[in-house]
Design an enzyme around this catalytic site. Sequence first.
Site, PDB file in Angstrom:
ATOM      1  N   LYS A  29      30.725  36.046  45.791  1.00 58.73           N
ATOM      2  CA  LYS A  29      30.624  34.682  45.241  1.00 58.73           C
ATOM      3  C   LYS A  29      29.277  34.003  45.518  1.00 58.73           C
ATOM      4  CE  LYS A  29      35.564  34.232  44.868  1.00 58.73           C
ATOM      5  NZ  LYS A  29      36.415  33.656  43.904  1.00 58.73           N
ATOM      6  N   ASP A  76      37.524  38.785  55.454  1.00 56.64           N
ATOM      7  CA  ASP A  76      37.169  38.617  54.045  1.00 56.64           C
ATOM      8  C   ASP A  76      36.627  37.202  53.893  1.00 56.64           C
ATOM      9  OD1 ASP A  76      36.994  38.135  51.374  1.00 56.64           O
ATOM     10  OD2 ASP A  76      38.937  39.004  50.852  1.00 56.64           O
ATOM     11  N   TYR A  94      44.350  36.782  49.181  1.00 52.45           N
ATOM     12  CA  TYR A  94      43.896  37.619  48.067  1.00 52.45           C
ATOM     13  C   TYR A  94      42.599  38.293  48.479  1.00 52.45           C
ATOM     14  CZ  TYR A  94      42.180  38.966  43.421  1.00 52.45           C
ATOM     15  OH  TYR A  94      41.701  39.663  42.341  1.00 52.45           O
TER      16      TYR A  94
HETATM   17  N1  PMP Z   1      38.370  38.120  48.465  1.00 52.56           N
HETATM   18  C1  PMP Z   1      38.632  36.823  48.339  1.00 52.56           C
HETATM   19  C2  PMP Z   1      38.965  36.019  49.562  1.00 52.56           C
HETATM   20  C3  PMP Z   1      38.576  36.217  47.084  1.00 52.56           C
HETATM   21  O1  PMP Z   1      38.884  34.914  46.962  1.00 52.56           O
HETATM   22  C4  PMP Z   1      38.223  36.997  45.957  1.00 52.56           C
HETATM   23  C5  PMP Z   1      38.136  36.401  44.556  1.00 52.56           C
HETATM   24  N2  PMP Z   1      38.740  35.215  44.335  1.00 52.56           N
HETATM   25  C6  PMP Z   1      37.949  38.346  46.149  1.00 52.56           C
HETATM   26  C7  PMP Z   1      38.025  38.889  47.416  1.00 52.56           C
HETATM   27  C8  PMP Z   1      37.575  39.221  44.990  1.00 52.56           C
HETATM   28  O2  PMP Z   1      36.297  38.935  44.556  1.00 52.56           O
HETATM   29  P1  PMP Z   1      35.830  39.319  43.067  1.00 52.56           P
HETATM   30  O3  PMP Z   1      36.629  38.473  42.130  1.00 52.56           O
HETATM   31  O4  PMP Z   1      34.354  39.030  43.064  1.00 52.56           O
HETATM   32  O5  PMP Z   1      36.116  40.771  42.891  1.00 52.56           O
END
Ligand code: PMP
Length: 438
Positions: free
Chosen positions: A274, A240, A145
């Site tokens: 995060k 990511d 994700y």
């Molecule tokens: N990348 C990863 C690996 C994530 O786990 C998440 C959110 N769970 C995101 C991007 C998106 O981040 P946000 O919810 O702050 O938009």
Amino acid sequence: MNRSTSEKLYQEALLHIVGGVNSPSRSFKAVGGGAPVFMKRASGSNFWDEDGNRYIDYLAAYGPIITGHAHPHITSAIIAAAENGVLYGTPTQLEITLAKMLKEAIPSMDKVRFVNSGTEAVMTTIRVARAFTKRSKIVKFAGCYHGHSDLVLVAAGSGPSTLGIPDSAGVPKSIAQEVITVPFNDLDSLQEALEKWGEDVAAVMVEPIVGNFGMVMPQPGFLEGLCKLTHDNGSLVIYDEVITAFRFHYGSTQTYAGLENHHDITPDLTALGKIIGGGLPIGAYGGRKEVMEQVAPLGPAYQAGTMAGNPASISAGIACLEVLRAEGVYDEMERLANRLADGLQQSADRHGIPLTINRIRGSFSTHFCDHPITNYEEAQDTDGERFASFFRHMLNRGINLAPSKYEAWFLTTAHTDADIDATLEAAEESFSAMATEQ
Ligand code: PMP
């Protein structure tokens, strides 16, 4: 456990907020439906709901709350920032401080840019990679994700999969065609994809340690192979690290000793979010100087943000990293996670309930199955109904988990041995009750 106030508030929320929640992952749809718990207050490892029930929290707000709720050092930083004005629309010295902290911890980032969420960070790395390579396609791995921007919502792991939405409506076919999805931990498939579409591939995007279909380690050689194949193809590697940065140690997977040969792998771009905001909205991306110089005002790739780099989020982020920099913090989270994961496994085994736990330092995922979890297919092939039952039994015993079979448990610096004891007691009762349900 009486949760009548949550039920009432949910009915009211449904009238005004679509689905009653401001992020679909908070809905209880995947665990049998009904009202999610409306929390009122949080401190350390604890939550209290609107009915006054107490919970031990392992959600950690899907990751950011690694120092526990309302950590005094972060709270003071937020108060100080609020008293100085929360949004300037001008540069501040604080932004330089946090940028330097990130660069020191993640050396592949020559230059950084702050945004407001992980979604924005990832979305922009793709634009920058496209601008740099003058190519349009990206390769991603099934079940990873990367936020909710159009391009990465194809086969997008925990959130959408939990709700049975493999590919989001509203993403034009023309955009979905720009994404090639291959299985995680499968270099042959990546090679095949690059052989077929390689000259159009701007970037290969990966969660270097997966956090979105459980916690899943790359198999030895996978990341090295990925980087080599990608770079040989003239494409960029995007890590990511929205979940993984500062999760396992003070740094990212790029400097994590638990990954062999991590020093040989350098992504061109990294997306963050995060933890680096200490619980306030934040995202960041960074990478190689030549690549980052594509970004406006230096280059032609546009990205902007009214709230980006706001003093409150940046101050909270600096304070959070200061807490994490202290000696022994990650070892202690790992010690507690190890105790908890071992205890859960033993308890499930005792009751004949198949359970696979993937633990990495202070985080782990629990999968109701008897096979290992190394890719998305294996994570899908687990017992969702059993997870739902476990989730509800645990909730009713005061343990707060994510309402999804794909999400991890996160230990924080605030958890204690007493929390682990209480959680294991709740799990023993839960597994015992589940064994009679079979
Ligand atoms: N990348 C990863 C690996 C994530 O786990 C998440 C959110 N769970 C995101 C991007 C998106 O981040 P946000 O919810 O702050 O938009």
